[in-house]
Design a protein around this motif. Structure first.
Motif, PDB file in Angstrom:
ATOM      1  N   GLU A  36       0.842  -1.190   0.000  1.00  0.00           N
ATOM      2  CA  GLU A  36       0.000   0.000   0.000  1.00  0.00           C
ATOM      3  C   GLU A  36       0.884   1.248   0.000  1.00  0.00           C
ATOM      4  O   GLU A  36       1.999   1.235   0.511  1.00  0.00           O
ATOM      5  CB  GLU A  36      -0.951   0.015   1.196  1.00  0.00           C
ATOM      6  CG  GLU A  36      -0.289   0.059   2.560  1.00  0.00           C
ATOM      7  CD  GLU A  36      -1.309   0.042   3.690  1.00  0.00           C
ATOM      8  OE1 GLU A  36      -1.101   0.804   4.664  1.00  0.00           O
ATOM      9  OE2 GLU A  36      -2.284  -0.731   3.620  1.00  0.00           O
ATOM     10  N   TYR A  37       0.343   2.319  -0.595  1.00  0.00           N
ATOM     11  CA  TYR A  37       1.076   3.570  -0.762  1.00  0.00           C
ATOM     12  C   TYR A  37       0.140   4.727  -0.419  1.00  0.00           C
ATOM     13  O   TYR A  37      -1.010   4.742  -0.860  1.00  0.00           O
ATOM     14  CB  TYR A  37       1.561   3.711  -2.206  1.00  0.00           C
ATOM     15  CG  TYR A  37       2.382   2.536  -2.694  1.00  0.00           C
ATOM     16  CD1 TYR A  37       3.761   2.549  -2.632  1.00  0.00           C
ATOM     17  CD2 TYR A  37       1.750   1.401  -3.214  1.00  0.00           C
ATOM     18  CE1 TYR A  37       4.520   1.464  -3.069  1.00  0.00           C
ATOM     19  CE2 TYR A  37       2.487   0.303  -3.653  1.00  0.00           C
ATOM     20  CZ  TYR A  37       3.872   0.338  -3.583  1.00  0.00           C
ATOM     21  OH  TYR A  37       4.607  -0.736  -4.017  1.00  0.00           O
ATOM     22  N   GLU A  38       0.625   5.685   0.350  1.00  0.00           N
ATOM     23  CA  GLU A  38      -0.206   6.827   0.732  1.00  0.00           C
ATOM     24  C   GLU A  38       0.061   8.002  -0.207  1.00  0.00           C
ATOM     25  O   GLU A  38       1.203   8.409  -0.420  1.00  0.00           O
ATOM     26  CB  GLU A  38       0.069   7.252   2.176  1.00  0.00           C
ATOM     27  CG  GLU A  38      -0.885   8.352   2.648  1.00  0.00           C
ATOM     28  CD  GLU A  38      -0.647   8.747   4.089  1.00  0.00           C
ATOM     29  OE1 GLU A  38      -1.506   8.436   4.929  1.00  0.00           O
ATOM     30  OE2 GLU A  38       0.407   9.352   4.370  1.00  0.00           O
ATOM     31  N   LEU A  39      -1.015   8.576  -0.742  1.00  0.00           N
ATOM     32  CA  LEU A  39      -0.948   9.716  -1.648  1.00  0.00           C
ATOM     33  C   LEU A  39      -1.623  10.917  -1.000  1.00  0.00           C
ATOM     34  O   LEU A  39      -2.482  10.772  -0.125  1.00  0.00           O
ATOM     35  CB  LEU A  39      -1.632   9.401  -2.977  1.00  0.00           C
ATOM     36  CG  LEU A  39      -1.264   8.086  -3.673  1.00  0.00           C
ATOM     37  CD1 LEU A  39      -1.929   8.009  -5.043  1.00  0.00           C
ATOM     38  CD2 LEU A  39       0.234   7.926  -3.788  1.00  0.00           C
ATOM     39  N   GLN A  40      -1.261  12.105  -1.461  1.00  0.00           N
ATOM     40  CA  GLN A  40      -1.852  13.327  -0.918  1.00  0.00           C
ATOM     41  C   GLN A  40      -2.361  14.215  -2.052  1.00  0.00           C
ATOM     42  O   GLN A  40      -1.624  14.533  -2.984  1.00  0.00           O
ATOM     43  CB  GLN A  40      -0.836  14.105  -0.085  1.00  0.00           C
ATOM     44  CG  GLN A  40      -1.421  15.353   0.581  1.00  0.00           C
ATOM     45  CD  GLN A  40      -0.393  16.092   1.411  1.00  0.00           C
ATOM     46  OE1 GLN A  40       0.380  16.897   0.888  1.00  0.00           O
ATOM     47  NE2 GLN A  40      -0.361  15.807   2.717  1.00  0.00           N
ATOM     48  N   VAL A  41      -3.631  14.597  -1.940  1.00  0.00           N
ATOM     49  CA  VAL A  41      -4.274  15.521  -2.871  1.00  0.00           C
ATOM     50  C   VAL A  41      -4.463  16.860  -2.163  1.00  0.00           C
ATOM     51  O   VAL A  41      -4.893  16.914  -1.014  1.00  0.00           O
ATOM     52  CB  VAL A  41      -5.644  14.976  -3.332  1.00  0.00           C
ATOM     53  CG1 VAL A  41      -6.398  16.029  -4.135  1.00  0.00           C
ATOM     54  CG2 VAL A  41      -5.463  13.712  -4.150  1.00  0.00           C
TER      55      VAL A  41
ATOM     56  N   GLY B 259      -7.046  22.660   1.433  1.00  0.00           N
ATOM     57  CA  GLY B 259      -7.414  21.414   2.083  1.00  0.00           C
ATOM     58  C   GLY B 259      -6.562  20.265   1.546  1.00  0.00           C
ATOM     59  O   GLY B 259      -5.983  20.361   0.453  1.00  0.00           O
ATOM     60  N   PHE B 260      -6.474  19.183   2.310  1.00  0.00           N
ATOM     61  CA  PHE B 260      -5.664  18.033   1.907  1.00  0.00           C
ATOM     62  C   PHE B 260      -6.454  16.746   2.117  1.00  0.00           C
ATOM     63  O   PHE B 260      -7.194  16.615   3.091  1.00  0.00           O
ATOM     64  CB  PHE B 260      -4.369  17.971   2.717  1.00  0.00           C
ATOM     65  CG  PHE B 260      -3.429  19.110   2.464  1.00  0.00           C
ATOM     66  CD1 PHE B 260      -2.456  19.020   1.480  1.00  0.00           C
ATOM     67  CD2 PHE B 260      -3.530  20.287   3.198  1.00  0.00           C
ATOM     68  CE1 PHE B 260      -1.590  20.074   1.245  1.00  0.00           C
ATOM     69  CE2 PHE B 260      -2.675  21.349   2.959  1.00  0.00           C
ATOM     70  CZ  PHE B 260      -1.705  21.243   1.979  1.00  0.00           C
ATOM     71  N   ILE B 261      -6.286  15.807   1.202  1.00  0.00           N
ATOM     72  CA  ILE B 261      -6.829  14.454   1.345  1.00  0.00           C
ATOM     73  C   ILE B 261      -5.651  13.494   1.295  1.00  0.00           C
ATOM     74  O   ILE B 261      -4.968  13.386   0.269  1.00  0.00           O
ATOM     75  CB  ILE B 261      -7.825  14.104   0.226  1.00  0.00           C
ATOM     76  CG1 ILE B 261      -9.000  15.084   0.200  1.00  0.00           C
ATOM     77  CG2 ILE B 261      -8.339  12.676   0.406  1.00  0.00           C
ATOM     78  CD1 ILE B 261      -9.931  14.885  -0.987  1.00  0.00           C
ATOM     79  N   ASP B 262      -5.373  12.819   2.400  1.00  0.00           N
ATOM     80  CA  ASP B 262      -4.357  11.770   2.441  1.00  0.00           C
ATOM     81  C   ASP B 262      -5.074  10.421   2.405  1.00  0.00           C
ATOM     82  O   ASP B 262      -5.882  10.120   3.293  1.00  0.00           O
ATOM     83  CB  ASP B 262      -3.514  11.875   3.705  1.00  0.00           C
ATOM     84  CG  ASP B 262      -2.631  13.115   3.712  1.00  0.00           C
ATOM     85  OD1 ASP B 262      -2.611  13.832   2.702  1.00  0.00           O
ATOM     86  OD2 ASP B 262      -1.975  13.367   4.742  1.00  0.00           O
ATOM     87  N   PHE B 263      -4.780   9.627   1.404  1.00  0.00           N
ATOM     88  CA  PHE B 263      -5.458   8.331   1.279  1.00  0.00           C
ATOM     89  C   PHE B 263      -4.486   7.281   0.761  1.00  0.00           C
ATOM     90  O   PHE B 263      -3.462   7.603   0.156  1.00  0.00           O
ATOM     91  CB  PHE B 263      -6.664   8.433   0.337  1.00  0.00           C
ATOM     92  CG  PHE B 263      -6.305   8.685  -1.103  1.00  0.00           C
ATOM     93  CD1 PHE B 263      -6.277   7.643  -2.019  1.00  0.00           C
ATOM     94  CD2 PHE B 263      -5.980   9.963  -1.550  1.00  0.00           C
ATOM     95  CE1 PHE B 263      -5.932   7.875  -3.347  1.00  0.00           C
ATOM     96  CE2 PHE B 263      -5.650  10.200  -2.872  1.00  0.00           C
ATOM     97  CZ  PHE B 263      -5.617   9.147  -3.780  1.00  0.00           C
TER      98      PHE B 263
END
Length: 388
Positions: free
Chosen positions: A189-194, A211-215
């Motif tokens: 699994e790898y965490e990305l940030q938008v 704003g940020f979305i870390d998923f």
């Protein structure tokens, strides 16, 4: 201008240190930004630190001064991925996205992966016509999606690179396309940030912060083998391992490596049930509609636990992230003495059986078979395309 000991501007620099405006020879420090005020931070690496870090391959460092402008306020939008129809726990953050390497390879260039947004919290709920859009840097759209450095893949830990582009974001969906040539691997699994921002009546609203979305994305292998390591539930990641080329009678070296990390199967996965001990038991898992949302039922029982919160993960089908589905694979292959309990609950396309015959006995088969020659064993690529 020198002091008596020859140190240029020593008193002036010490005054800046006492005022909290200059920090020397620190790897980290506590900094209190002032409300509603722009603060410019300049990080200047020292020569000894750069030399030390260059000797390590596991560190991220900047060899040149870096300027960071900070504006502190309590106004920032928040967004949560997922489907609005599902009843998520109140404290549940971001679901992971489960997909295959082929999905990543397809979602490049002008093709993108569409991911739903279940909820948005604006910085000012009383203001009308607020929509999510791109963040900006130097008056241009900032669309980089970065890898945060968090991963179960040891080859990717501590990296910080762009891995995708944000093609679109609004109050209900976002669309991303991956960089070509990514070396993400199956089973990790790898965490990305938008990063995103708010727009009022279609115009960039400068007052709030970004704003940020870390998923996380979870790369589900194309070939998996049942182990039953943590129970008998099909929908527990801990019960699966990546299939080796040797176990599938495949020639050559597996480009995915020889690690064992894996995830539960998806609709494209080819499954091997290896033996007679601890084989999986399927439950009648289904989504049921309640008064206000839908919830999953029969995902696990007291003797067979599923992966925690697996039902909230999104699964990619046709470059769209959608609702989790259980008990599914593309093909399933049974090694000798392997079984599958409650197989009526399995959704699959093709099933195959490896059969060991004993000398001197008669066997009756319901359809034409492929018969071995030579040493009496027929061993070929078990799950190659077109093998029926």
């Amino acid at each position: 201008m020198k002091n008596s000991d020859g140190f240029v501007y020593k008193d002036e620099l010490l005054a800046l240190c006492r005022a909290g405006d200059l920090y020397l020879d620190l790897n980290d420090f506590g900094f209190r930004a002032k409300e509603d005020r722009d603060t410019l931070l300049v990080a200047i690496p020292n020569e000894s630190a750069v030399r030390h870090l260059m000797m390590s391959t596991n560190q991220i460092f900047c060899a040149e001064p870096v300027e960071v402008r900070i504006h502190k306020n309590d106004s920032e939008p928040k967004a949560w991925l997922g489907l609005s129809e599902i009843g998520y726990p109140d404290d549940f953050e971001q679901p992971a996205i489960r997909l295959g390497l082929e999905d990543i390879r397809k979602a490049v260039g002008d093709k993108d992966l569409r991911i739903p947004i279940r909820r948005v919290e604006f910085s000012d709920e009383e203001k009308e016509r607020i929509d999510l859009g791109f963040a900006q840097e130097e008056d241009a759209a900032f669309t980089d999606i970065v890898f945060t450095g968090e991963s179960t893949d040891p080859d990717w830990q501590n990296k910080a690179v762009k891995v995708a582009t944000l093609k679109k974001i609004d109050n209900e969906h976002m669309a991303i396309s991956f960089e070509e040539g990514l070396t993400f691997r199956e089973g990790f699994e790898y965490e990305l940030q938008v990063r995103f921002h708010e727009y009022v009546n279609g115009v960039y609203w400068s007052e709030p912060c970004d704003g940020f979305i870390d998923f996380k994305i979870k790369v589900v292998p194309e070939y998996v083998t049942w182990t039953g390591a943590v129970g008998r539930n099909w929908n527990n990641d801990g019960n699966w391992t990546c299939s080796s080329f040797a176990s599938l009678y495949k020639a050559g070296n597996d480009p995915n490596g020889t690690h064992e990390e894996s995830f539960a199967p998806m609709a494209f996965t080819k499954v091997t049930i290896a033996g007679k001990e601890g084989n999986p038991v399927l439950l009648d898992t289904k989504w049921t509609k309640g008064d206000t949302d839908i919830k999953i039922s029969n995902l696990e029982d007291e003797n067979s636990a599923a992966t925690d919160d697996i039902e909230f993960d999104l699964m990619v089908t046709g470059l769209t992230a959608g609702r989790f589905y259980a008990n599914t694979c593309d093909e399933i292959y049974f090694k000798p003495d392997a079984t599958l309990m409650s197989q009526q609950y399995l959704t699959y396309d093709t099933a195959r059986v490896e059969f060991e015959m004993k000398e001197g006995r008669r066997y009756v088969f319901a359809r034409q078979q492929r018969w071995p020659t030579g040493d009496g064993r027929f061993c070929s690529d078990l799950l190659r395309p077109g093998w029926r």
